[in-house]
Design an enzyme around this catalytic site. Structure first.
Site, PDB file in Angstrom:
ATOM      1  N   CYS A  46       0.307  -9.658  14.436  1.00 13.81           N
ATOM      2  CA  CYS A  46      -0.459 -10.515  13.517  1.00 13.81           C
ATOM      3  C   CYS A  46      -1.776 -10.982  14.115  1.00 13.81           C
ATOM      4  CB  CYS A  46       0.379 -11.730  13.126  1.00 13.81           C
ATOM      5  SG  CYS A  46       1.942 -11.290  12.367  1.00 13.81           S
ATOM      6  N   CYS A  71       9.024 -15.330   8.874  1.00 10.51           N
ATOM      7  CA  CYS A  71       9.040 -14.869  10.268  1.00 10.51           C
ATOM      8  C   CYS A  71       8.531 -15.984  11.185  1.00 10.51           C
ATOM      9  CB  CYS A  71       8.175 -13.612  10.397  1.00 10.51           C
ATOM     10  SG  CYS A  71       8.264 -12.812  12.005  1.00 10.51           S
ATOM     11  N   CYS A  72       7.418 -16.631  10.812  1.00  7.74           N
ATOM     12  CA  CYS A  72       6.874 -17.722  11.635  1.00  7.74           C
ATOM     13  C   CYS A  72       7.823 -18.915  11.665  1.00  7.74           C
ATOM     14  CB  CYS A  72       5.521 -18.185  11.093  1.00  7.74           C
ATOM     15  SG  CYS A  72       4.127 -17.137  11.554  1.00  7.74           S
ATOM     16  N   CYS A 128       0.534 -20.746  11.357  1.00  6.98           N
ATOM     17  CA  CYS A 128       1.922 -20.281  11.442  1.00  6.98           C
ATOM     18  C   CYS A 128       2.891 -21.333  10.929  1.00  6.98           C
ATOM     19  CB  CYS A 128       2.276 -19.908  12.874  1.00  6.98           C
ATOM     20  SG  CYS A 128       2.155 -21.303  14.014  1.00  6.98           S
TER      21      CYS A 128
HETATM   22  S1  SF4 Z   1       2.823 -14.556  14.062  1.00  4.10           S
HETATM   23 FE1  SF4 Z   1       3.606 -12.727  13.000  1.00  4.10          FE
HETATM   24  S2  SF4 Z   1       5.159 -11.809  14.339  1.00  4.10           S
HETATM   25 FE2  SF4 Z   1       4.707 -13.902  15.101  1.00  4.10          FE
HETATM   26  S3  SF4 Z   1       6.257 -15.165  14.209  1.00  4.10           S
HETATM   27 FE3  SF4 Z   1       4.503 -15.251  12.804  1.00  4.10          FE
HETATM   28  S4  SF4 Z   1       4.767 -13.560  11.307  1.00  4.10           S
HETATM   29 FE4  SF4 Z   1       6.222 -13.266  13.021  1.00  4.10          FE
END
Ligand code: SF4
Length: 245
Positions: free
Chosen positions: A212, A121-122, A235
């Site tokens: 998060c 996701c990051c 991240c």
């Molecule tokens: S911080 Fe969480 S919601 Fe944002 S990009 Fe990363 S995993 Fe995804």
């Protein structure tokens, strides 16, 4: 080692990296802008230290471009802050967006990816948009501080990375806030009445995407409230470049 960007073969990065911790923030930013102009840009998530950098740059008349990574999952308070900062500093902040909307990502990965695979996701929502931006820059100015986390304690004020082997593109990372404490940053923000994220007043110390980010206690690491339940404190935007040269 000589600086490897074709446009600046005269720069000795190793010597500069050694000297720079003795420079003031004004001196570092002035050097960055005189050397790279608008090929140097400030990246910020509107946390304290990035705001201090922008304030110094504006006061010095250094017209750095400013960008942020807009994942589509930021808190409403963070989105609202962007407009207040643009008004306060008289600048436009470029929002870097992922290719997929949150909904498109959910369809491809089958739900809320941050609950199952936050690394992916990051990567999708932060690292890839940043990579696109860095491909157009010589220097990325960041607000990282060394006492934010173990990972950040090893960073240097000036770092050189091989960004794209095929194009022999190298990028400098300038971390001028490395030696500032959290207290110094917040004293500066309050003294100069710089707008800040309202969530800080609710106990949030490090603010990212809403799924998060949790409130932490003062005896925990500042970034302990990020990605709760996962063995993850970064991240990826400050680690994907690998080892600095
Ligand atoms: S911080 Fe969480 S919601 Fe944002 S990009 Fe990363 S995993 Fe995804």
């Amino acid at each position: 080692m000589s600086f490897l960007l074709e446009t600046h073969p005269e720069l000795d990065v190793a010597a500069l990296a050694e000297a720079m911790p003795g420079w003031s923030l004004d001196e570092v930013l002035t050097w960055g802008f005189k050397t790279f102009g608008q090929k140097a840009a400030i990246g910020t998530s509107y946390q304290g230290s990035g705001l201090v950098i922008i304030h110094h740059a504006r006061r010095l008349g250094l017209d750095f471009p400013v960008f942020t990574i807009d994942t589509g999952l930021l808190f409403p308070e963070t989105n609202e802050l962007k407009g207040r900062l643009e008004d306060f500093f008289g600048i436009q902040i470029e929002g870097l967006r992922p290719e997929q909307t949150v909904e498109e990502q959910g369809i491809e990965y089958g739900g809320d990816l941050w609950t199952t695979n936050p690394d992916t996701c990051c990567t999708n929502r932060k690292v890839l948009p940043l990579q696109k931006k860095l491909a157009k820059l010589d220097t990325w100015v960041t607000g990282v501080r060394s006492n934010q986390s173990d990972t950040r304690s090893h960073m240097k004020m000036l770092e050189l990375y091989e960004f794209d082997k095929l194009r022999e593109h190298y990028i400098l990372k300038l971390n001028p806030m490395l030696n500032w404490s959290r207290q110094e940053v917040w004293d500066y923000i309050k003294q100069h009445k710089i707008p800040y994220n309202a969530l800080h007043d609710q106990g949030y110390r490090s603010i990212g995407c809403w799924p998060c980010t949790k409130i932490t206690s003062s005896n925990e690491n500042e970034r302990a409230g990020r990605w709760e339940g996962f063995d993850k404190t970064e991240c990826g935007i400050h680690t994907f470049l690998g080892q600095n040269i």
